[in-house]
Every structure is written in C-alpha cells, then in structure tokens.
Design an enzyme around this catalytic site. Structure first.
Site, mmCIF file in Angstrom:
data_model
loop_
_atom_site.group_PDB
_atom_site.id
_atom_site.type_symbol
_atom_site.label_atom_id
_atom_site.label_comp_id
_atom_site.label_asym_id
_atom_site.label_seq_id
_atom_site.Cartn_x
_atom_site.Cartn_y
_atom_site.Cartn_z
ATOM 1 N N SER A 119 0.814 -1.216 0.000
ATOM 2 C CA SER A 119 0.000 0.000 0.000
ATOM 3 C C SER A 119 0.845 1.262 0.000
ATOM 4 C CB SER A 119 -0.973 -0.006 1.171
ATOM 5 O OG SER A 119 -0.333 -0.375 2.349
ATOM 6 N N HIS A 140 -2.224 -2.532 -6.674
ATOM 7 C CA HIS A 140 -2.724 -2.146 -5.355
ATOM 8 C C HIS A 140 -4.248 -2.141 -5.350
ATOM 9 C CE1 HIS A 140 -3.066 1.059 -2.001
ATOM 10 N NE2 HIS A 140 -3.126 -0.147 -1.515
ATOM 11 N N GLU A 152 -5.034 0.374 -8.425
ATOM 12 C CA GLU A 152 -3.962 1.360 -8.592
ATOM 13 C C GLU A 152 -2.717 0.601 -9.074
ATOM 14 O OE1 GLU A 152 -2.621 3.194 -4.882
ATOM 15 O OE2 GLU A 152 -2.832 5.147 -5.825
ATOM 16 N N ASN A 190 -3.343 6.503 -1.175
ATOM 17 C CA ASN A 190 -2.932 6.604 0.235
ATOM 18 C C ASN A 190 -2.226 7.913 0.542
ATOM 19 O OD1 ASN A 190 -4.133 4.361 1.220
ATOM 20 N ND2 ASN A 190 -2.409 3.022 0.793
#
Ligand code: CAA
Length: 241
Positions: A119, A140, A152, A190
């Site tokens: 992540s 991801h 992602e 993130n």
C-alpha cells in the site's frame, strides 16, 4: 492478455479479497499462506459471502460452485510453477516481500508477471532483488476488494511499459477501473487517504471532538462513506503507521 491462473500470497483481508475477486471473474486462483488454517478460513469466508450473494439473487448456486471450484489452497510455492501472475499481499516488510520474490523467481515461468499489493512501500526497491525487475509491478487493491472498484497500478523504475498495459487489462478483467501512478510513497490514493486518517486522529488527540462526531462530521459534511477513524480501523492502524 493471456492471464488465466493467479497465485495469491497471503490470505488476510487483502489476499483473500483478491482471490475471491479472481475466482468470481473466472480466473483460476491458488491461494497461499504459511498455514493451511489461514487459507481454509479465507475459503470459509468466501463461501459465506457467496451464500449471501445467492440469497440476494446476485449469483446462482452454479456460479458459486464454479467459483469455489476454481480455488486451490496451498502452503507450497511449487504450485506457482504454472501460474501466469503472482500477487503478493503479505504484511508491509521489505525483507519478507523480497525473500518471497527471490524464492518465487526460481519457480515461476519466465513470462509470469510478479506483482505486489503493497500500500505504500517502494515497488522499485521490492523488485530490485529480482533478476528481471521489468516483470515486476505494483497492483494495489482496496479494502474490501470485492466491493472497491479501483486498481492502482504502481510503476517501478524498471517495470516495462508493456507490463503497464497488461496490468490495465488485468484490472479490467477483474472488474476494476485501473489508474497508473509512478512509484512514490503512498502512490495516489494513500497519499491523500492517510493524511485524512491522521488528521482525524490529531483532532481526537487535541480533544477537539469525540470519535463519533469526527466520523459523523466527515460522513455527513463531506459525503465520505466512512469517517477517518472508522476508516483507520478498517485499514488497520499498524498499516496506517
Ligand atoms: N467483503 C465483501 N463484500 C462486502 C464487504 C466485505 N468486507 N463489506 C461490504 N460488502 C458488500 C455488502 O455485502 C454490500 O453488498 P450488497 O450491496 O450486495 O448488499 C455492499 O458491500 C455494501 O455494504 P453495506 O451495505 O454493508 O455497507 P456500506 O454501504 O456502508 O458499505 C463499505 C461498506 C463498502 C465498506 C463502505 O463503507 C465504503 O466504501 N467504505 C470506504 C472503504 C474504503 O475507503 N476503502 C479503502 C481503504 S484504503 C485501502 O484499502 C488501501 C490501503 O492500501 C490501505
């Protein structure tokens, strides 16, 4: 794209979610963890979810049986030998991830794609231990994987351009919308989401508001599905850290 069989390493929330999504979308999936109890628990949860989906009329009993029939459970990396794609979804630790990929590279076919679900760790650094880092990429997924629509794609410094295109096709075949990010801490999502969670924690730490009001504030005031504190709990505070 010629991806039919996926080897998923790690049967936690992310790995199990990726495996469930894969078998639902018609891929053969081998789910691996260090203990058979972990992969069996993941399969039991999938069975429960599929049963609910049958009751809701979202899938038939035949679909459920066919999906579960595409799932193999193992603690043995040897079953990666005929897989087209490996997705690693273990805890966030460079050494552990690199050791897995070093071992896997000796087992998989030369054209097998190697991917990490990290992540926010560096995809370039994880892949740096490989003889052929051009076949390494970040895929991801988001929690809960069967529900969240995004994939992602994280492009390491040595990831091949061709692999980025294949990764987009993999995302679409898994029912996801792909976005592409350069390898940088937090990628796209993130980089925005973790400050959101952190700021919720700061508001609590400063005694500005109680947890329920912080979460209600962001849900009703900004239409987020979850407030920052509940989202932090969903992701896991160890991961956020
Ligand atoms: N597994 C499978 N299906 C699930 C699920 C799970 N864990 N959780 C919910 N669902 C399904 C439900 O069965 C339900 O399906 P139906 O529409 O068929 O009934 C649907 O999702 C909606 O669930 P609920 O009605 O129970 O609840 P909700 O509407 O409040 O949605 C939620 C739940 C989807 C989790 C929603 O709150 C949400 O989108 N939250 C934000 C999640 C998020 O931001 N995730 C990203 C985290 S960051 C991350 O993953 C990346 C990282 O690297 C840290």
């Amino acid at each position: 794209m010629n991806i039919k069989k996926i080897f998923v390493i790690g049967a936690g929330a992310m790995g199990a979610g990726i495996a469930q999504t894969g078998i639902t979308k018609g891929f053969d999936v081998v789910l691996n963890d260090i203990d058979m109890a972990f992969v069996e628990r993941a399969k039991a949860n999938m069975e429960k979810t599929f049963t609910k989906n049958v009751e809701k009329g979202k899938m038939t009993e035949e679909d459920k049986a066919a999906a579960l029939g595409r799932l193999t459970l193992t603690t043995d990396y040897a079953l990666a030998a005929d897989c087209d794609l490996v997705v690693e979804a273990i805890f966030e630790n460079y050494d552990a991830k690199q050791n897995i990929f070093k071992a896997l590279e000796e087992i998989v076919r030369e054209d097998c794609i190697l991917a990490t679900n990290t992540s926010s760790l560096s995809v370039t650094r994880i892949g740096s231990v490989l003889k052929n880092p051009a076949r390494f990429i970040g895929l991801h997924f988001f929690n809960p994987v069967p529900v969240m629509k995004l994939l992602e794609i994280v492009v390491g410094l040595r990831t091949s351009d061709e692999l980025v295109e294949t990764a987009k096709e993999i995302g679409i075949a898994l029912g996801k919308t792909p976005v592409v990010a350069k390898d940088n801490p937090g990628f796209i999502v993130n980089r925005c989401l973790v400050p959101y969670v952190n700021e919720g924690i700061n508001i609590l730490a400063e005694g500005v508001a109680c947890p329920e009001d912080i979460d209600t504030g962001l849900k009703l005031g900004a239409n987020h599905p979850m407030g920052p504190l509940e989202l932090g709990d969903l992701i896991g505070l160890d991961i956020i850290l």
